[in-house]
Scaffold this motif. Structure first.
Motif, short mmCIF file in Angstrom:
data_model
loop_
_atom_site.label_atom_id
_atom_site.label_comp_id
_atom_site.label_asym_id
_atom_site.label_seq_id
_atom_site.Cartn_x
_atom_site.Cartn_y
_atom_site.Cartn_z
N VAL A 146 39.72 44.22 29.89
CA VAL A 146 40.71 44.52 30.93
C VAL A 146 40.64 43.41 31.97
O VAL A 146 39.56 43.10 32.49
CB VAL A 146 40.42 45.88 31.58
N HIS A 147 41.78 42.80 32.28
CA HIS A 147 41.82 41.64 33.19
C HIS A 147 42.57 41.98 34.47
O HIS A 147 43.62 42.61 34.44
CB HIS A 147 42.52 40.46 32.49
N ARG A 148 41.99 41.53 35.58
CA ARG A 148 42.66 41.63 36.87
C ARG A 148 42.50 40.31 37.62
O ARG A 148 41.44 39.70 37.58
CB ARG A 148 42.09 42.78 37.71
N ARG A 149 43.58 39.90 38.29
CA ARG A 149 43.56 38.68 39.08
C ARG A 149 43.30 39.05 40.53
O ARG A 149 43.94 39.94 41.10
CB ARG A 149 44.89 37.95 38.94
N LEU A 150 42.33 38.36 41.14
CA LEU A 150 41.91 38.65 42.51
C LEU A 150 42.55 37.70 43.51
O LEU A 150 42.90 36.56 43.19
CB LEU A 150 40.39 38.53 42.62
N ARG A 151 42.66 38.19 44.73
CA ARG A 151 43.10 37.33 45.82
C ARG A 151 42.01 36.28 46.11
O ARG A 151 40.85 36.48 45.79
CB ARG A 151 43.36 38.16 47.08
N PRO A 152 42.36 35.14 46.74
CA PRO A 152 41.36 34.15 47.09
C PRO A 152 40.21 34.77 47.88
O PRO A 152 40.44 35.56 48.80
CB PRO A 152 42.15 33.14 47.94
N ASP A 183 36.37 32.37 39.25
CA ASP A 183 37.58 31.70 39.75
C ASP A 183 38.75 32.66 39.91
O ASP A 183 39.88 32.36 39.53
CB ASP A 183 37.98 30.55 38.83
N GLY A 184 38.48 33.85 40.46
CA GLY A 184 39.56 34.80 40.73
C GLY A 184 39.92 35.71 39.58
O GLY A 184 40.81 36.55 39.72
N ASP A 185 39.25 35.58 38.44
CA ASP A 185 39.49 36.48 37.32
C ASP A 185 38.38 37.53 37.26
O ASP A 185 37.19 37.20 37.26
CB ASP A 185 39.49 35.72 35.99
N LEU A 186 38.76 38.79 37.24
CA LEU A 186 37.84 39.90 37.03
C LEU A 186 38.13 40.48 35.66
O LEU A 186 39.25 40.89 35.37
CB LEU A 186 38.03 40.98 38.10
N VAL A 187 37.12 40.49 34.79
CA VAL A 187 37.28 41.00 33.43
C VAL A 187 36.24 42.09 33.20
O VAL A 187 35.04 41.86 33.41
CB VAL A 187 37.11 39.88 32.38
N GLU A 188 36.71 43.26 32.78
CA GLU A 188 35.80 44.33 32.39
C GLU A 188 35.80 44.44 30.87
O GLU A 188 36.86 44.47 30.23
CB GLU A 188 36.20 45.65 33.02
N VAL A 189 34.62 44.49 30.31
CA VAL A 189 34.43 44.63 28.87
C VAL A 189 34.07 46.09 28.59
O VAL A 189 33.07 46.59 29.12
CB VAL A 189 33.32 43.70 28.38
N ILE A 190 34.87 46.74 27.78
CA ILE A 190 34.65 48.15 27.46
C ILE A 190 34.39 48.25 25.97
O ILE A 190 35.25 47.90 25.15
CB ILE A 190 35.88 49.00 27.84
N GLN A 191 33.21 48.70 25.62
CA GLN A 191 32.87 48.89 24.21
C GLN A 191 32.92 50.39 23.92
O GLN A 191 32.33 51.19 24.65
CB GLN A 191 31.49 48.33 23.90
N HIS A 192 33.60 50.75 22.84
CA HIS A 192 33.93 52.16 22.67
C HIS A 192 34.24 52.48 21.22
O HIS A 192 34.42 51.60 20.38
CB HIS A 192 35.15 52.50 23.52
N GLU A 213 38.06 52.01 42.15
CA GLU A 213 39.42 51.52 41.87
C GLU A 213 40.22 51.38 43.15
O GLU A 213 40.97 50.40 43.31
CB GLU A 213 40.12 52.48 40.91
N ARG A 214 40.08 52.31 44.07
CA ARG A 214 40.81 52.22 45.33
C ARG A 214 40.38 50.99 46.13
O ARG A 214 41.22 50.28 46.71
CB ARG A 214 40.61 53.49 46.15
N GLU A 215 39.08 50.72 46.14
CA GLU A 215 38.60 49.55 46.88
C GLU A 215 39.02 48.25 46.19
O GLU A 215 39.34 47.26 46.85
CB GLU A 215 37.09 49.62 47.04
N LEU A 216 39.01 48.24 44.87
CA LEU A 216 39.44 47.06 44.14
C LEU A 216 40.92 46.74 44.38
O LEU A 216 41.31 45.57 44.38
CB LEU A 216 39.20 47.24 42.64
N SER A 217 41.72 47.76 44.56
CA SER A 217 43.16 47.54 44.72
C SER A 217 43.47 46.64 45.91
O SER A 217 44.47 45.92 45.91
CB SER A 217 43.89 48.88 44.86
N ASP A 218 42.61 46.67 46.94
CA ASP A 218 42.84 45.83 48.11
C ASP A 218 42.49 44.36 47.85
O ASP A 218 42.84 43.50 48.66
CB ASP A 218 41.99 46.33 49.29
N LEU A 219 41.83 44.09 46.73
CA LEU A 219 41.42 42.72 46.42
C LEU A 219 42.31 42.05 45.39
O LEU A 219 42.12 40.87 45.08
CB LEU A 219 39.98 42.72 45.90
N LEU A 220 43.27 42.78 44.85
CA LEU A 220 44.06 42.26 43.76
C LEU A 220 45.20 41.38 44.25
O LEU A 220 45.83 41.65 45.26
CB LEU A 220 44.62 43.40 42.91
N ALA A 221 45.48 40.33 43.49
CA ALA A 221 46.59 39.45 43.81
C ALA A 221 47.89 40.08 43.32
O ALA A 221 47.91 40.79 42.33
CB ALA A 221 46.39 38.09 43.14
#
Length: 252
Positions: A146-152, A183-192, A213-221
């Protein structure tokens, strides 16, 4: 060189490492060909060996993901992270793939390494920083990224958030969860086991996860805010599990 670490969740033998690359727009087909069964030479053995040929670890699984211009390579292994990097640097197939990939990267100054030392330098440069690594069931199974792009400036704040996230629980489908930033990429690896959507729902049901998740939402680009985790799943180019011999060729 950053390497994976446990987070207090008990003894862990299998761990994850992640490398990220920025590829040129429109290069998906070319990258897929590089890592296809016809284009990639897989290692003959899952053993991780040192320069003298002594076994120092074990490569349990690999997975490769590409979404838009972000490519992520996942390794699940046993042993020391530095030994893993040196081992991969000596694999002819991995070195040829790295050289072929260099022509499709959107990274100014990027050079492909022709020698093991040059390859290892690139390996270190592309390694993502681990911020979480929790194992619920120590086994090899399907991997979803799962990939999310972060703000600077978001990388350090994400590290702090995951440092306080407990992830304690007894999930049925989840076998392991790890998270990495670079470098601004947050990747979560889920094994299932089972479908990714069901595993993601189980992840979100863990204690404290909704708050995270709520706290992460403020950091997303932008335009990433407001999207569900399921919409952030990265398409898989390849996956291979040594344990059950089920999968397709992928980057070692």
């Amino acid at each position: 060189m950053a390497g994976p670490a446990g987070d207090g969740g008990g003894p862990v033998s299998l761990r994850f490492a992640a490398l990220s690359y920025r590829v040129r727009a429109g290069a998906t087909d070319q990258v897929r060909r590089i890592f296809s069964p016809q284009g990639f030479q897989r290692a003959a053995s899952p053993a991780v060996v040192d320069a003298a040929g002594r076994e120092v670890g074990y490569m349990a699984a690999t997975a490769l993901f590409l979404k838009d211009t972000t490519m992520v390579r996942i390794s699940q292994y046993e042993g020391e992270f530095d030994d893993l990097g040196r081992h991969i640097a000596r694999l002819p197939g991995a070195r040829r793939a790295e050289e072929a990939l260099a022509g499709w990267l959107d990274e100014p100054g990027r050079r492909c390494g022709g020698t093991p030392d040059e390859f290892l330098a690139n390996f270190r440069r592309n390694t993502m920083t681990p911020v979480a690594n929790r194992t619920y069931q120590d086994r090899v199974s399907a991997i979803t990224a799962v990939h999310r792009r972060l703000r600077p400036g978001g990388d350090d704040r994400v590290c702090a958030l995951f440092a306080t996230e407990t992830g304690i629980g007894e999930p049925e489908r989840l076998h392991a969860v790890a998270a990495f930033v670079r470098d601004g990429d947050l990747v979560e690896v889920i094994q299932h086991e089972g479908e990714p959507a069901a595993a993601i729902e189980e992840l979100l049901a863990l204690p404290g996860r909704r708050d995270l998740e709520r706290e992460l939402s403020d950091l997303l680009a932008e335009p990433g805010r407001g999207k569900s985790l399921a919409t952030r799943v990265m398409p898989s180019i390849s996956q291979f599990s040594v344990a059950d011999r089920v999968g397709t060729a992928g980057g070692d």
